[in-house]
Design an enzyme around this catalytic site. Structure first.
Site, short mmCIF file in Angstrom:
data_model
loop_
_atom_site.label_atom_id
_atom_site.label_comp_id
_atom_site.label_asym_id
_atom_site.label_seq_id
_atom_site.Cartn_x
_atom_site.Cartn_y
_atom_site.Cartn_z
N CYS A 113 -55.06 -25.28 -16.48
CA CYS A 113 -53.88 -24.43 -16.35
C CYS A 113 -53.92 -23.70 -15.01
O CYS A 113 -54.92 -23.04 -14.68
CB CYS A 113 -53.81 -23.43 -17.50
SG CYS A 113 -52.46 -22.25 -17.34
N LYS A 120 -11.87 -27.97 -15.66
CA LYS A 120 -12.96 -27.17 -16.24
C LYS A 120 -13.46 -26.21 -15.15
O LYS A 120 -14.21 -26.59 -14.26
CB LYS A 120 -14.10 -28.07 -16.72
CG LYS A 120 -15.19 -27.31 -17.45
CD LYS A 120 -16.26 -28.26 -18.00
CE LYS A 120 -17.31 -27.48 -18.75
NZ LYS A 120 -18.04 -26.53 -17.91
N LYS A 143 -8.23 -31.50 -24.76
CA LYS A 143 -8.01 -30.91 -26.09
C LYS A 143 -6.93 -31.69 -26.83
O LYS A 143 -5.95 -32.14 -26.21
CB LYS A 143 -7.57 -29.45 -25.97
CG LYS A 143 -8.57 -28.54 -25.29
CD LYS A 143 -7.97 -27.18 -24.97
CE LYS A 143 -8.94 -26.32 -24.17
NZ LYS A 143 -8.29 -25.12 -23.61
N ASP A 154 0.83 -1.21 0.00
CA ASP A 154 0.00 0.00 0.00
C ASP A 154 0.87 1.26 0.00
O ASP A 154 0.53 2.26 -0.65
CB ASP A 154 -0.94 0.01 1.21
CG ASP A 154 -2.02 -1.05 1.12
OD1 ASP A 154 -2.27 -1.53 -0.01
OD2 ASP A 154 -2.61 -1.41 2.16
N CYS A 211 -50.97 -26.22 -21.69
CA CYS A 211 -52.02 -25.20 -21.79
C CYS A 211 -52.02 -24.72 -23.24
O CYS A 211 -50.99 -24.28 -23.75
CB CYS A 211 -51.73 -24.04 -20.84
SG CYS A 211 -52.81 -22.62 -21.10
N GLU A 268 -10.95 -17.94 -18.22
CA GLU A 268 -12.15 -18.08 -17.40
C GLU A 268 -12.05 -17.20 -16.17
O GLU A 268 -11.04 -17.24 -15.44
CB GLU A 268 -12.31 -19.54 -16.97
CG GLU A 268 -13.68 -19.89 -16.44
CD GLU A 268 -14.67 -20.23 -17.56
OE1 GLU A 268 -15.81 -20.60 -17.23
OE2 GLU A 268 -14.29 -20.14 -18.75
N CYS A 279 -52.40 -17.07 -22.55
CA CYS A 279 -52.15 -17.34 -21.13
C CYS A 279 -51.02 -16.44 -20.63
O CYS A 279 -49.94 -16.40 -21.24
CB CYS A 279 -51.76 -18.81 -20.94
SG CYS A 279 -51.21 -19.22 -19.27
N CYS A 331 -54.29 -19.65 -16.13
CA CYS A 331 -55.45 -19.08 -16.84
C CYS A 331 -56.71 -19.94 -16.75
O CYS A 331 -57.78 -19.52 -17.17
CB CYS A 331 -55.10 -18.82 -18.30
SG CYS A 331 -54.89 -20.33 -19.28
N ASP A 382 -15.54 -23.40 -13.32
CA ASP A 382 -16.96 -23.05 -13.36
C ASP A 382 -17.12 -21.55 -13.16
O ASP A 382 -17.41 -21.07 -12.07
CB ASP A 382 -17.71 -23.83 -12.26
CG ASP A 382 -19.21 -23.84 -12.50
OD1 ASP A 382 -19.64 -23.44 -13.60
OD2 ASP A 382 -19.95 -24.22 -11.58
N TYR A 404 -6.17 -19.66 -20.88
CA TYR A 404 -5.96 -21.00 -21.45
C TYR A 404 -5.88 -21.02 -22.98
O TYR A 404 -5.76 -22.08 -23.58
CB TYR A 404 -7.08 -21.96 -21.00
CG TYR A 404 -8.49 -21.48 -21.28
CD1 TYR A 404 -9.00 -21.42 -22.56
CD2 TYR A 404 -9.32 -21.10 -20.23
CE1 TYR A 404 -10.29 -20.98 -22.81
CE2 TYR A 404 -10.62 -20.67 -20.46
CZ TYR A 404 -11.10 -20.61 -21.76
OH TYR A 404 -12.38 -20.18 -22.00
N GLU A 441 -7.09 -30.22 -18.75
CA GLU A 441 -7.14 -29.05 -17.88
C GLU A 441 -8.41 -29.11 -17.04
O GLU A 441 -9.42 -29.68 -17.46
CB GLU A 441 -7.16 -27.75 -18.69
CG GLU A 441 -5.98 -27.57 -19.61
CD GLU A 441 -6.22 -26.46 -20.62
OE1 GLU A 441 -6.08 -25.29 -20.26
OE2 GLU A 441 -6.58 -26.78 -21.78
N LYS A 470 -17.72 -34.13 -17.65
CA LYS A 470 -18.44 -33.55 -16.51
C LYS A 470 -18.40 -34.52 -15.33
O LYS A 470 -18.70 -35.71 -15.47
CB LYS A 470 -19.89 -33.24 -16.90
CG LYS A 470 -20.04 -32.26 -18.06
CD LYS A 470 -19.44 -30.90 -17.74
CE LYS A 470 -20.29 -30.10 -16.79
NZ LYS A 470 -21.51 -29.57 -17.37
#
Length: 701
Positions: free
Chosen positions: A421, A118, A302, A39, A439, A186, A444, A424, A120, A238, A116, A326
């Site tokens: 529905c 992934k 990749k 600082d 519906c 990312e 609606c 409506c 999020d 990346y 690598e 995943k």
């Protein structure tokens, strides 16, 4: 007071020292000085720059937090589309992808893969341009947007400490990079920063953010750079591009060049020789997700060689040379308190479970889908039951089973699926052969609301500012702000609080400034910005209009193909089912849905209104030859000269269709080396076989 010459030297020396300590702290997590010492250096630099404002440069460490973006974020086209990735969920699917990669290349080639984590978060493109001193300076930061066009969030990106404001000539030389290049990466919000942010939101009487990814996305689009700076976002790089093309021979070299140039690169990456190495990396990576301090939801794989990447090419939505594995969905047990019934834009009624809040993978889950009436029956679930909830793909929560034991007794209230529905009151209809109840009232309020949100969404008309709260107010309903729950009836339908300003999509384009100014939390700037966004959407083009109209089975790819084939909404409206089926990738089911849509009087009126209000209902018609009219081809194996994409493009340009599977309706199978099972099936069905030379002869005809 120092002279200008002396001050310039002192300022540059301080900047280099501060950049060095920022690199150690934010990139390497290895600080050499205390926060107080850092600082003090920064304050000394600020003082000198204040005394000599002519010496301030855009890449100075003091310039990370600038002024507010003017009137929102400008839209800028990407140098190369930011595509999504195809997904794999098990080793079998990974091996199938590996087989497709090898089929797309020569049989004699070896293939290396880079694995690598992934992350999020949200994707970001950073564009650097040449400076006079030989360095490269950050010119622009773009969000992914719709993949082809992103939002310019440069002012906010500059606050991210792991984003270099400039790369020195020395580092460029060491990394073998030119002065102008693009980095993709990312943006993530670390867990510590996420917890702190939510504590602050709760203290201010606001609802906590649901998860770090949503919080990061919301932060980067905040119009207050000071707030963005306080959130302590991080960026992991990346990818490297120049003029939309990859720079280096391998992805391994790309990651190393990024590190050398001073970008933060995730340390958990590895180059492996084969798919077995990929599977081993995944097994080692999954346990890390609880210890990293930021969210991951899988592994990205990749092809390492850039030349091989180019030859493998892309599908309409994803590269063939990369895939995302995943991780298994995270799960938890909680109690089902109630079920609400939600009406979508196509009229589909979806049962939504109301749960006792439970934390799953860093996200507080209070709602989960029960899909449809058949799924409720299959689960045998009742209100009051304890249920296991998973975040499917780590995104959409769903109930997977009822939990019954001594600690989790069964509930006793049956879930009754409505016959009318819930919004409506129209009687629900279930088409033979389908699982969903719908519906069928086009007016609606719930359907209209979802239609408007779909129309305004980023992948369709991209009308910024037309979100849940604004749409609710335009429809005369109670709005939702800052995560608070909007007022609803006992059946879950929105309560009408005033006369609606709009009743359908066309009414958006009739809105007046004074109408918007009468809504909650809408001032002059907000009203003007929204009207400008609505006006801009008029030129989005036919493909976006078709996607926005919500025709069943017509997604982004089909909308583009229809726009290119027919060139105008008028031509498309007149098309018969047979004429529609002549369009590549349009089958009987899709063709029938299109014909039925344009036969409805309400839809005809909507299109007429949109045309009269100035929306562009045309597209550049793709010129298609006639040499292969009515013929269907299947491609298999590796051709000597043409890539699969090139062969497909030439077939379609000549009026032919390309299918992914062989059947009796297939006209020709074009077979190259290592053709495999498709060739065998073609031979068993008596389908004609062509090599590349035979295909080229047909194309000449």
């Amino acid at each position: 007071m120092a002279t200008a010459h002396t001050a310039e030297e002192q300022i540059e020396k301080l900047r280099e020292e501060i950049r060095h300590h920022e690199y150690l702290y934010y990139m390497l997590d290895a600080p050499e000085i205390s926060d107080a010492q850092y600082d003090a250096l920064m304050n000394q630099l600020k003082k000198l720059e204040a005394e000599h404002p002519g010496l301030i440069t855009p890449d100075s460490p003091t310039q990370r937090v600038g002024g507010k973006p003017g009137g929102g974020f400008a839209k800028v086209a990407h140098s190369r589309p930011m595509l999504s990735l195809d997904n794999a969920y098990n080793a079998e699917e990974l091996r199938a992808w590996d087989s497709r990669v090898r089929t797309g290349l020569s049989s004699s080639e070896s293939v290396k893969y880079v694995c690598e984590l992934k992350l999020d978060g949200l994707s970001m493109a950073l564009q650097y341009t040449a400076a006079q001193d030989g360095s490269a300076r950050l010119q622009r930061g773009l969000t992914r947007g719709d993949g082809t066009t992103g939002e310019d969030v440069t002012t906010n990106v500059r606050t991210i400490r792991s984003v270099p404001l400039s790369v020195s000539a020395k580092k460029l030389a060491a990394a073998k990079l030119p002065q102008d290049f693009e980095v993709r990466g990312e943006v993530v919000l670390p867990h510590v920063a996420f917890v702190k942010m939510n504590e602050e939101r709760v203290a201010q009487g606001m609802a906590p953010a649901a998860n770090p990814r949503n919080a990061a996305a919301g932060t980067i689009r905040t119009l207050e750079p000071n707030i963005v700076a306080q959130r302590r976002l991080d960026l992991y790089a990346y990818f490297l591009l120049r003029d939309g093309e990859t720079l280096l021979p391998t992805h391994t070299e790309t990651l190393e060049a990024l590190r050398t140039a001073g970008f933060r690169v995730n340390p958990h990456a590895k180059t492996v020789k084969n798919i077995d190495g990929v599977i081993e990396f995944i097994a080692a990576a999954e346990p890390l997700r609880e210890t990293l301090g930021y969210e991951i939801d899988g592994v990205v794989i990749k092809v390492d060689s850039t030349a091989q990447q180019r030859r493998l090419g892309f599908t309409g939505k994803a590269p063939r040379w990369a895939i995302a594995y995943k991780f298994a969905a995270r799960a938890a047990v909680t109690k089902l308190e109630d079920v609400h019934f939600q009406v979508g834009r196509t009229g589909k009624v979806t049962p939504v479970a109301v749960l006792v809040p439970v934390l799953i993978g860093g996200t507080t889950v209070t709602r989960a889908t029960l899909h449809n009436a058949d799924e409720i029956a299959r689960l045998g679930v009742k209100i009051g039951d304890s249920v296991q909830v998973e975040r499917g793909g780590d995104v959409i929560p769903k109930i997977v089973e009822v939990v019954e034991d001594k600690q989790h007794p069964r509930g006793n209230k049956e879930i009754v699926f409505p016959s009318t529905c819930p919004v409506c009151g129209t009687e629900l209809v279930r088409v033979e052969g389908e699982v969903d109840w719908r519906c069928i009232n086009n007016s609606c309020p719930a359907r209209v609301r979802e239609e408007l949100l779909h129309w305004a969404s980023r992948g369709v008309m991209n009308i910024e500012g037309l979100g849940d709260a604004m749409v609710a107010q335009l429809l005369g309903q109670a709005p939702t702000f800052d995560g608070e729950t909007a007022e609803v009836t006992e059946e879950g339908a929105p309560i009408t609080t005033r006369k609606p300003l709009i009743y359908n999509i066309a009414d958006l384009y009739r809105l007046k400034r004074e109408q918007l100014l009468g809504l909650e939390r809408v001032g002059e700037k907000t009203a003007d910005a929204l009207l400008a966004q609505i006006d801009r959407s008029c030129s989005a083009g036919l493909a976006r209009v078709l996607l926005g109209l919500g025709i069943r089975f017509v997604g982004e790819r089909t909308a583009q193909l229809l726009a290119q084939h027919f060139g105008s909404i008028e031509a498309l409206k007149k098309a018969t089912a047979e004429e529609l089926e002549a369009v590549n990738e349009v089958g009987p089911k899709v063709a029938q849905a299109i014909v039925e849509f344009f036969a409805i009087e309400k839809n005809q009126q909507l299109i007429s209104d949109l045309e009269s209000l100035g929306l562009k209902m045309t597209a550049e018609k793709k010129v298609v030859g006639t040499a292969l009219n009515g013929l269907t081809f299947v491609l298999t194996g590796t051709l000597p000269n043409l890539t699969r994409d090139e062969a497909k493009e030439r077939i379609e340009a000549a009026g032919g269709k390309v299918s992914g599977s062989v059947s009796k309706k297939t006209s020709f199978v074009v077979a190259g080396e290592e053709a495999g099972s498709k060739l065998e099936k073609a031979q068993s069905l008596g389908v004609k076989i062509l090599d590349e030379e035979g295909l080229l002869e047909l194309l000449k005809g």
